[in-house]
Motif scaffolding. Structure first.
Motif, PDB file in Angstrom:
ATOM      1  N   MET A   1      43.329  40.273  33.763  1.00 37.10           N
ATOM      2  CA  MET A   1      44.770  40.273  34.041  1.00 37.10           C
ATOM      3  C   MET A   1      45.268  41.717  34.095  1.00 37.10           C
ATOM      4  SD  MET A   1      47.747  38.325  31.925  1.00 37.10           S
ATOM      5  CE  MET A   1      46.904  36.767  32.184  1.00 37.10           C
ATOM      6  N   LEU A   2      46.113  42.003  35.063  1.00 36.85           N
ATOM      7  CA  LEU A   2      46.618  43.358  35.253  1.00 36.85           C
ATOM      8  C   LEU A   2      47.451  43.784  34.039  1.00 36.85           C
ATOM      9  CD1 LEU A   2      46.760  45.724  37.234  1.00 36.85           C
ATOM     10  CD2 LEU A   2      48.806  44.679  38.218  1.00 36.85           C
ATOM     11  N   ARG A   3      47.128  44.964  33.510  1.00 34.64           N
ATOM     12  CA  ARG A   3      47.795  45.430  32.293  1.00 34.64           C
ATOM     13  C   ARG A   3      48.629  46.689  32.542  1.00 34.64           C
ATOM     14  NH1 ARG A   3      46.016  44.661  26.978  1.00 34.64           N
ATOM     15  NH2 ARG A   3      47.689  45.209  25.541  1.00 34.64           N
ATOM     16  N   ARG A   4      48.146  47.566  33.442  1.00 37.03           N
ATOM     17  CA  ARG A   4      48.845  48.834  33.666  1.00 37.03           C
ATOM     18  C   ARG A   4      48.512  49.345  35.066  1.00 37.03           C
ATOM     19  NH1 ARG A   4      47.798  54.508  30.746  1.00 37.03           N
ATOM     20  NH2 ARG A   4      45.747  53.566  30.490  1.00 37.03           N
ATOM     21  N   VAL A   5      49.488  50.045  35.682  1.00 37.23           N
ATOM     22  CA  VAL A   5      49.277  50.669  36.986  1.00 37.23           C
ATOM     23  C   VAL A   5      49.788  52.102  36.913  1.00 37.23           C
ATOM     24  CG1 VAL A   5      49.755  50.588  39.458  1.00 37.23           C
ATOM     25  CG2 VAL A   5      49.611  48.454  38.162  1.00 37.23           C
ATOM     26  N   VAL A   6      48.971  53.041  37.415  1.00 36.41           N
ATOM     27  CA  VAL A   6      49.368  54.442  37.479  1.00 36.41           C
ATOM     28  C   VAL A   6      49.164  54.933  38.906  1.00 36.41           C
ATOM     29  CG1 VAL A   6      48.908  56.795  36.704  1.00 36.41           C
ATOM     30  CG2 VAL A   6      48.825  54.900  35.065  1.00 36.41           C
ATOM     31  N   VAL A   7      50.219  55.490  39.486  1.00 35.17           N
ATOM     32  CA  VAL A   7      50.143  56.074  40.828  1.00 35.17           C
ATOM     33  C   VAL A   7      50.646  57.508  40.729  1.00 35.17           C
ATOM     34  CG1 VAL A   7      50.993  55.972  43.188  1.00 35.17           C
ATOM     35  CG2 VAL A   7      50.488  53.855  41.963  1.00 35.17           C
ATOM     36  N   GLU A   8      49.897  58.432  41.300  1.00 37.58           N
ATOM     37  CA  GLU A   8      50.272  59.838  41.188  1.00 37.58           C
ATOM     38  C   GLU A   8      49.993  60.568  42.501  1.00 37.58           C
ATOM     39  OE1 GLU A   8      49.637  63.623  38.122  1.00 37.58           O
ATOM     40  OE2 GLU A   8      48.545  61.745  37.828  1.00 37.58           O
ATOM     41  N   ASN A   9      51.042  61.168  43.049  1.00 36.38           N
ATOM     42  CA  ASN A   9      50.944  62.033  44.241  1.00 36.38           C
ATOM     43  C   ASN A   9      50.269  61.347  45.428  1.00 36.38           C
ATOM     44  OD1 ASN A   9      52.220  64.147  42.909  1.00 36.38           O
ATOM     45  ND2 ASN A   9      50.306  65.031  42.200  1.00 36.38           N
ATOM     46  N   LEU A  10      50.689  60.122  45.710  1.00 33.97           N
ATOM     47  CA  LEU A  10      50.198  59.388  46.868  1.00 33.97           C
ATOM     48  C   LEU A  10      51.368  58.790  47.640  1.00 33.97           C
ATOM     49  CD1 LEU A  10      47.095  57.450  45.459  1.00 33.97           C
ATOM     50  CD2 LEU A  10      47.082  59.435  46.977  1.00 33.97           C
ATOM     51  N   ILE A  11      51.291  58.841  48.948  1.00 32.45           N
ATOM     52  CA  ILE A  11      52.285  58.278  49.883  1.00 32.45           C
ATOM     53  C   ILE A  11      53.673  58.824  49.549  1.00 32.45           C
ATOM     54  CG2 ILE A  11      53.026  56.229  51.105  1.00 32.45           C
ATOM     55  CD1 ILE A  11      50.760  54.687  49.988  1.00 32.45           C
TER      56      ILE A  11
ATOM     57  N   VAL B   1      50.453  29.846  41.723  1.00 32.96           N
ATOM     58  CA  VAL B   1      50.794  29.833  40.298  1.00 32.96           C
ATOM     59  C   VAL B   1      49.944  28.819  39.547  1.00 32.96           C
ATOM     60  CG1 VAL B   1      52.623  29.232  38.647  1.00 32.96           C
ATOM     61  CG2 VAL B   1      53.132  30.724  40.578  1.00 32.96           C
ATOM     62  N   VAL B   2      49.708  27.669  40.168  1.00 30.30           N
ATOM     63  CA  VAL B   2      48.947  26.606  39.510  1.00 30.30           C
ATOM     64  C   VAL B   2      47.448  26.901  39.500  1.00 30.30           C
ATOM     65  CG1 VAL B   2      48.248  24.175  39.768  1.00 30.30           C
ATOM     66  CG2 VAL B   2      50.655  24.805  39.910  1.00 30.30           C
ATOM     67  N   GLN B   3      46.956  27.663  40.490  1.00 29.69           N
ATOM     68  CA  GLN B   3      45.526  27.967  40.588  1.00 29.69           C
ATOM     69  C   GLN B   3      44.988  28.429  39.232  1.00 29.69           C
ATOM     70  OE1 GLN B   3      42.184  28.108  41.153  1.00 29.69           O
ATOM     71  NE2 GLN B   3      42.790  28.163  43.317  1.00 29.69           N
ATOM     72  N   PRO B   4      44.095  27.640  38.619  1.00 26.58           N
ATOM     73  CA  PRO B   4      43.651  27.966  37.251  1.00 26.58           C
ATOM     74  C   PRO B   4      42.776  29.210  37.165  1.00 26.58           C
ATOM     75  CG  PRO B   4      42.439  26.071  38.111  1.00 26.58           C
ATOM     76  CD  PRO B   4      43.512  26.363  39.114  1.00 26.58           C
ATOM     77  N   LEU B   5      42.169  29.639  38.277  1.00 24.08           N
ATOM     78  CA  LEU B   5      41.245  30.762  38.231  1.00 24.08           C
ATOM     79  C   LEU B   5      41.930  32.104  38.413  1.00 24.08           C
ATOM     80  CD1 LEU B   5      38.336  29.224  40.330  1.00 24.08           C
ATOM     81  CD2 LEU B   5      38.642  29.202  37.852  1.00 24.08           C
ATOM     82  N   SER B   6      43.156  32.105  38.896  1.00 23.47           N
ATOM     83  CA  SER B   6      43.848  33.378  39.129  1.00 23.47           C
ATOM     84  C   SER B   6      44.487  33.883  37.838  1.00 23.47           C
ATOM     85  CB  SER B   6      44.914  33.224  40.220  1.00 23.47           C
ATOM     86  OG  SER B   6      45.936  32.361  39.786  1.00 23.47           O
ATOM     87  N   ARG B   7      44.477  35.213  37.642  1.00 24.11           N
ATOM     88  CA  ARG B   7      45.059  35.820  36.443  1.00 24.11           C
ATOM     89  C   ARG B   7      46.293  36.656  36.779  1.00 24.11           C
ATOM     90  NH1 ARG B   7      40.911  35.789  32.657  1.00 24.11           N
ATOM     91  NH2 ARG B   7      39.455  34.149  33.232  1.00 24.11           N
ATOM     92  N   THR B   8      46.253  37.292  37.945  1.00 32.16           N
ATOM     93  CA  THR B   8      47.360  38.149  38.372  1.00 32.16           C
ATOM     94  C   THR B   8      47.786  37.713  39.763  1.00 32.16           C
ATOM     95  OG1 THR B   8      46.459  40.015  37.120  1.00 32.16           O
ATOM     96  CG2 THR B   8      48.084  40.519  38.822  1.00 32.16           C
ATOM     97  N   VAL B   9      49.073  37.453  39.921  1.00 32.20           N
ATOM     98  CA  VAL B   9      49.610  37.030  41.219  1.00 32.20           C
ATOM     99  C   VAL B   9      50.681  38.028  41.632  1.00 32.20           C
ATOM    100  CG1 VAL B   9      50.644  35.150  42.539  1.00 32.20           C
ATOM    101  CG2 VAL B   9      49.212  34.631  40.549  1.00 32.20           C
ATOM    102  N   ILE B  10      50.587  38.514  42.866  1.00 26.24           N
ATOM    103  CA  ILE B  10      51.553  39.486  43.371  1.00 26.24           C
ATOM    104  C   ILE B  10      52.213  38.928  44.628  1.00 26.24           C
ATOM    105  CG2 ILE B  10      51.869  41.800  44.319  1.00 26.24           C
ATOM    106  CD1 ILE B  10      49.597  42.773  42.638  1.00 26.24           C
ATOM    107  N   PHE B  11      53.533  39.011  44.674  1.00 21.04           N
ATOM    108  CA  PHE B  11      54.299  38.578  45.844  1.00 21.04           C
ATOM    109  C   PHE B  11      55.166  39.740  46.324  1.00 21.04           C
ATOM    110  CE2 PHE B  11      53.857  34.681  43.260  1.00 21.04           C
ATOM    111  CZ  PHE B  11      53.216  33.855  44.172  1.00 21.04           C
ATOM    112  N   ASP B  12      55.207  39.937  47.618  1.00 17.51           N
ATOM    113  CA  ASP B  12      56.131  40.904  48.213  1.00 17.51           C
ATOM    114  C   ASP B  12      57.263  40.099  48.836  1.00 17.51           C
ATOM    115  OD1 ASP B  12      57.343  43.121  49.183  1.00 17.51           O
ATOM    116  OD2 ASP B  12      55.713  43.783  50.459  1.00 17.51           O
ATOM    117  N   GLU B  13      58.439  40.087  48.196  1.00 10.28           N
ATOM    118  CA  GLU B  13      59.572  39.246  48.588  1.00 10.28           C
ATOM    119  C   GLU B  13      59.217  37.770  48.424  1.00 10.28           C
ATOM    120  OE1 GLU B  13      62.615  39.902  49.060  1.00 10.28           O
ATOM    121  OE2 GLU B  13      62.449  42.065  49.113  1.00 10.28           O
TER     122      GLU B  13
END
Length: 692
Positions: free
Chosen positions: A1-11, A314-326
């Motif tokens: 499961m996603l715990r932390r994100v770090v982005v530095e000097n990109l885009i 959301v119901v999918q039992p195997l997924s841990r992290t779900v990301i939606f754009d809008e």
């Protein structure tokens, strides 16, 4: 499961931007909010690319010359080694992606959702099973992009699998993979920034990834062939793509989870009439039936399609992290509100990390304000991610209506007002700027008016005040009132700023600090309009009205007894908490104020807080109409267009001396406080733009 994100000097992200998704191992729902082009979708793309170690070779633009300081890193959490292996074994290829990924116009339909962002190289399965399968403690996995060589312009993909006993280091550079095992790192070392010593690395060349169709069982292979036969590349339509996605999502669910997904879908849409049935062996693989009318549905609306995709992921039992754009695309506000509540509930219930970008205030949950991340464009053109901190309790956040609180996160400028009448007046002023009203722009930019105003004020100061009220006489002699004119460029910039501004109510003077605290957290320029009792003591013995009466409206004569202590007393002067918290170095200046006029000037210039002088009470009582066409209308009777016309007239100085002796009922003397307020707000925007 996603715990932390770090982005530095990109885009668009200059400097280090970090999302600490605290509590993600127990499930959490995070919303990424902000204006268009503020970096939300780019951030999601970076997360997906950084977490894909299989076949994603996409590189991203570096900001600056120091390649070693650019990175995109994602940290994932697993309860133990078996948890990691279960995820590894359950990871599967999305057959719909395989089928339709080659069609350019279709790719955008897949970009807005993902539940499989963490992609391991399948060739490492045996190695991971051997080293981590029996571990009972937690396992952290770091995926990312960064450069390990200062001379190399290209960033490498890396993967660290960390346990208490060792660190497995995998680096992929131009298709060449090196693998090593490192001893446990000292406490306090952050693997987001850690670079392994090259002497620990030994090169291992991995084989070609196994084709997905070779690893499928016969049933899965038949599904793949069936879906392939369904696709006619020459006649592929948008509705066909959506149907194929639905087919793939439903068939990927365990049989017992399909009714659960459909139940969740019906809860989101608020409608139980749609039924879905898979028939992969038939001529029509997906049947959609409207049970209310007993008719077959050929085309799903965008909102209905979105709700079904969300439910399945959301119901999918195997997924841990779900990301939606809008996530709420195509949904109406009531559905969006339900969706927000459902995602919050399901993230905790299913222990998932759910992340969504949004432009909808309905998706923002105020009670989980610490899980809201605001993306904003800086004056430099780069993007910054801000988070609201816990300066106050959740209960404090309800000092204004819930819907209005949510709008805070989508504004570039905020004007706080204490009353509904003030709000109507300010919104009318902003609308005039938004529309580019010619009379307003002319009154503010015409140089010839400056000399007229100067002569007018000079005339008043020479004693021509017999026919004027004390408040108007006071205003025109007050150095705080200055008729200012602006260039067309500045007015154009103000017009642009106004279009990103909202007006919100603070619902009482004691909430001034709470309102401004949020703006300070999020870096939003803001102004406050409130009554005098927010900044000066107002007791029964020494009320604001009595001070006004004693000094005859001339605030320079209104001395405040025990000002040094009372002016910093939060109970007597609530706005003083803003000074103590945000500009404590100015406390000595506030204590040095002796008169009401000095206190007003202090808050105006240092805190951007405007206070109404007492001249009849509230704005609706103090208003003085400038045109006889309004007749006997009271403030509540004025339409929005009437208020806009009033503002236009206020900005024309010649109206100060207009009289119509035949009209005994309509007083056409303007309210000077409204005029002062107009110039305060114009100055607020112009100075905010300078600061940028």
């Amino acid at each position: 499961m996603l715990r932390r994100v770090v982005v530095e000097n990109l885009i668009f992200f200059k400097g280090r931007q970090e999302l600490d998704l605290d509590g993600a191992h127990d499930g959490s729902f995070h919303t990424l909010v902000g204006e268009n082009a503020s970096g939300k979708s780019s951030f999601v793309a970076l997360v997906k690319a950084a977490s894909d170690f299989v076949d994603n070779e996409e590189d991203f633009e570096i900001i600056g010359d120091d390649v070693t300081r650019s990175k995109a890193v994602c940290e994932f959490y697993f309860q133990d080694g078996q948890d990691l292996l279960r995820y590894l074994e359950s990871s599967s290829w999305n057959s719909t992606h395989l089928l339709l990924g080659k069609v350019p116009w279709v790719s955008g339909l897949f970009s807005w959702f993902s539940d499989d962002i963490l992609k391991f190289p399948m060739q490492l399965a045996d190695l991971l099973r051997e080293k981590f399968g029996s571990i009972t403690a937690s396992v952290h996995v770091f995926f990312g992009r960064r450069s390990f060589d200062p001379c190399a312009p290209r960033r490498c993909q890396f993967l660290y699998v960390v346990s208490e006993d060792e660190v497995l280091v995998i680096i992929k550079n131009n298709g060449e993979v090196t693998i090593s095992v490192h001893d446990p790192l000292p406490a306090g070392v952050d693997l987001v920034d850690w670079c392994p010593d090259k002497t620990f690395l030994r090169k291992v060349k991995l084989g070609t990834p196994t084709n997905v169709t070779d690893t499928m069982d016969s049933g899965e292979g038949n599904v793949q062939k069936r879906l392939t036969r369904l696709v006619s590349w020459d006649s592929l339509k948008y509705r066909d793509v959506k149907n194929l996605i639905i087919i793939n999502l439903l068939k990927s669910l365990p049989q017992e989870s399909i009714p659960e997904a459909l139940s969740l879908f019906h809860e989101i849409t608020g409608d139980h009439s749609l039924a879905f049935e898979l028939d992969l062996d038939g001529d029509i693989p997906l049947h959609i039936l409207d049970t209310a009318t007993n008719r077959s549905i050929q085309r799903l609306s965008e909102g209905t399609f979105s709700a079904l995709v969300v439910s399945a992921l959301v119901v999918q039992p195997l997924s841990r992290t779900v990301i939606f754009d809008e996530v709420a695309r195509g949904m109406h506000p009531l559905q969006t509100r339900r969706l927000r509540t459902i995602l919050m509930r399901e993230s905790r219930r299913r222990r998932k990390c759910i992340i969504t970008t949004t432009h909808s205030p309905e998706m923002v949950e105020v009670e989980r304000i610490a899980l809201i991340w605001r993306f904003q464009v800086l004056p430099s053109g780069y993007c910054q991610i801000r988070r609201v901190r816990s300066r106050y309790s959740v209960r404090d956040l309800h000092f204004i209506g819930g819907a209005e609180v949510r709008e805070i996160f989508f504004a570039r400028y905020i004007i706080w007002v204490e009353g509904e009448s003030d709000k109507r007046f300010i919104e009318a002023l902003l609308r005039l700027f938004d529309e580019g009203n010619a009379e307003v722009f002319k009154a503010l930019s015409e140089p010839g008016e400056a000399s007229k105003t100067s002569r007018l004020q000079a005339g008043f100061s020479r004693g021509r005040t017999a026919d004027l009220s004390p408040s108007l006489d006071n205003l025109l002699q007050d150095p705080a009132y200055k008729r200012v004119f602006y260039s067309k460029d500045v007015l154009s910039s103000i017009q642009t700023a106004v279009r990103s501004c909202i007006v919100l109510s603070i619902s009482g003077k004691k909430n001034v600090h709470k309102a401004t605290a949020i703006c300070h957290d999020l870096g939003i320029p803001h102004a406050v309009l409130c009554d005098l009792d927010a900044i000066i003591p107002n007791s029964r013995e020494n009320s604001v009205q009595s001070q006004f009466d004693n000094c005859k409206g001339l605030w320079k004569r209104a001395f405040i007894s025990n000002a040094k202590t009372k002016l910093v007393d939060e109970d007597q002067c609530p706005a003083s908490k803003c000074v103590q918290d945000f500009t404590p170095g100015l406390i000595h200046e506030l204590r040095a104020c002796k008169t009401v006029a000095e206190v007003m000037q202090f808050y105006d210039q240092t805190q951007c807080i405007f206070t109404w002088r007492v001249d009849g009470g509230e704005i609706e009582d103090a208003i003085r109409l400038t045109k006889s066409l309004f007749g006997k209308k009271l403030w509540p009777d004025l339409s929005f267009e009437d208020i806009k016309e009033l503002i236009v007239c206020l900005l024309q100085p010649r109206k100060f001396q207009e009289r119509d002796p035949k009209d005994k009922d309509a007083n056409k003397q303007p309210n000077p406080e409204l005029l002062r307020c107009i110039f305060f707000l114009i100055r607020f925007f112009s100075e905010s733009l300078k600061d940028m």
